[in-house]
Design a protein around this motif. Structure first.
Motif, PDB file in Angstrom:
ATOM      1  N   ARG A   4     104.312   7.677  84.522  1.00 38.91           N
ATOM      2  CA  ARG A   4     103.082   6.705  84.288  1.00 38.91           C
ATOM      3  C   ARG A   4     102.014   7.047  83.127  1.00 38.91           C
ATOM      4  O   ARG A   4     101.530   6.505  82.555  1.00 38.91           O
ATOM      5  CB  ARG A   4     102.208   6.573  85.607  1.00 38.91           C
ATOM      6  CG  ARG A   4     103.034   5.518  86.497  1.00 38.91           C
ATOM      7  CD  ARG A   4     102.337   5.253  87.873  1.00 38.91           C
ATOM      8  NE  ARG A   4     101.880   6.532  88.529  1.00 38.91           N
ATOM      9  CZ  ARG A   4     101.223   6.909  89.439  1.00 38.91           C
ATOM     10  NH1 ARG A   4     100.457   5.975  89.813  1.00 38.91           N
ATOM     11  NH2 ARG A   4     101.215   8.335  89.806  1.00 38.91           N
ATOM     12  N   GLN A  63     101.515   3.595  76.396  1.00 46.48           N
ATOM     13  CA  GLN A  63     101.852   2.324  76.466  1.00 46.48           C
ATOM     14  C   GLN A  63     101.599   1.762  74.938  1.00 46.48           C
ATOM     15  O   GLN A  63     101.800   0.440  74.797  1.00 46.48           O
ATOM     16  CB  GLN A  63     100.466   1.447  77.119  1.00 46.48           C
ATOM     17  CG  GLN A  63     100.616   1.890  78.599  1.00 46.48           C
ATOM     18  CD  GLN A  63     101.585   1.058  79.425  1.00 46.48           C
ATOM     19  OE1 GLN A  63     101.983   0.222  79.210  1.00 46.48           O
ATOM     20  NE2 GLN A  63     102.130   1.790  80.395  1.00 46.48           N
ATOM     21  N   SER A  88     111.317   0.608  77.092  1.00 44.67           N
ATOM     22  CA  SER A  88     111.120  -0.684  78.002  1.00 44.67           C
ATOM     23  C   SER A  88     112.491  -0.416  79.068  1.00 44.67           C
ATOM     24  O   SER A  88     111.979  -1.009  80.154  1.00 44.67           O
ATOM     25  CB  SER A  88     111.473  -1.644  77.072  1.00 44.67           C
ATOM     26  OG  SER A  88     110.376  -1.897  76.164  1.00 44.67           O
ATOM     27  N   LYS A 139     108.365  -0.815  80.968  1.00 47.08           N
ATOM     28  CA  LYS A 139     106.985  -1.371  80.348  1.00 47.08           C
ATOM     29  C   LYS A 139     107.363  -1.113  78.965  1.00 47.08           C
ATOM     30  O   LYS A 139     107.961  -0.475  78.415  1.00 47.08           O
ATOM     31  CB  LYS A 139     105.893  -0.449  80.681  1.00 47.08           C
ATOM     32  CG  LYS A 139     105.938   1.176  80.364  1.00 47.08           C
ATOM     33  CD  LYS A 139     104.909   2.069  81.015  1.00 47.08           C
ATOM     34  CE  LYS A 139     105.078   3.460  81.017  1.00 47.08           C
ATOM     35  NZ  LYS A 139     103.889   4.279  81.427  1.00 47.08           N
ATOM     36  N   HIS A 140     106.720  -2.246  78.231  1.00 48.40           N
ATOM     37  CA  HIS A 140     107.103  -2.551  76.762  1.00 48.40           C
ATOM     38  C   HIS A 140     105.743  -1.861  76.016  1.00 48.40           C
ATOM     39  O   HIS A 140     104.709  -2.580  75.987  1.00 48.40           O
ATOM     40  CB  HIS A 140     107.061  -4.042  76.631  1.00 48.40           C
ATOM     41  CG  HIS A 140     107.854  -4.358  75.027  1.00 48.40           C
ATOM     42  ND1 HIS A 140     108.984  -4.305  74.926  1.00 48.40           N
ATOM     43  CD2 HIS A 140     107.063  -4.869  74.260  1.00 48.40           C
ATOM     44  CE1 HIS A 140     109.096  -4.712  73.555  1.00 48.40           C
ATOM     45  NE2 HIS A 140     107.894  -4.886  73.173  1.00 48.40           N
TER      46      HIS A 140
END
Length: 161
Positions: free
Chosen positions: A42, A46, A69, A74-75
């Protein structure tokens, strides 16, 4: 065995084999990570920033986005050096211009790369610096391999020639 049963087995075998993985993506498959690894990741950025205009940098950037991704779900957003944690890719010269506080970077021959995590203006950056565009691409692959192998990427300082 009746012909109908043989035909049924052939059709079933073809149906199963057509949905099986064909290996086309080989090691670039970027399968989702385990729940624990995804949770541990996490903190991974980002955002992604590309510094420089080497011809292979867009390819390296696209591969980083595709890999992260696929594995993390997550992109990463592609943007200029953001005011948040980010993956930064570029040639050693461009990285040095953006992060002069790193001091002299390792001498990188063509196709060599340096993976480094650093803090800059209260943000954390994962840096992939290459001796040239190909080095950046190889560095992105090395970083993605570490993520896929669920290795710790929070404190990197690794050079490969």
């Amino acid at each position: 065995m009746p012909r109908f049963a043989i035909l049924l087995w052939i059709v079933l075998a073809l149906a199963i084999s057509s949905s099986a993985e064909n290996g086309a993506d080989a090691w670039l498959r970027y399968a989702p990570l385990s729940a624990k690894a995804a949770n541990d990741s996490r903190a991974f950025p980002q955002a992604i920033t590309r510094l420089g205009d080497e011809p292979l940098l867009p390819t390296a950037e696209a591969e980083a986005v595709r890999g992260l991704s696929g594995m993390l779900g997550k992109h990463p957003q592609q943007e200029q050096l953001p005011d948040r944690n980010a993956l930064v890719i570029g040639t050693a010269a461009e990285i040095h211009r953006a992060f002069p506080e790193l001091g002299p970077l390792p001498k990188l021959s063509p196709e060599a790369f340096w993976l480094k995590t650093t803090h800059h203006q209260r943000r954390k950056y994962w840096i992939v610096a290459g001796g040239d565009g190909r080095g950046v691409l190889y560095g992105v692959f090395a970083l993605l391999r570490k993520v896929a192998a669920e290795q710790d990427v929070q404190a990197l300082d690794e050079t490969q020639q």
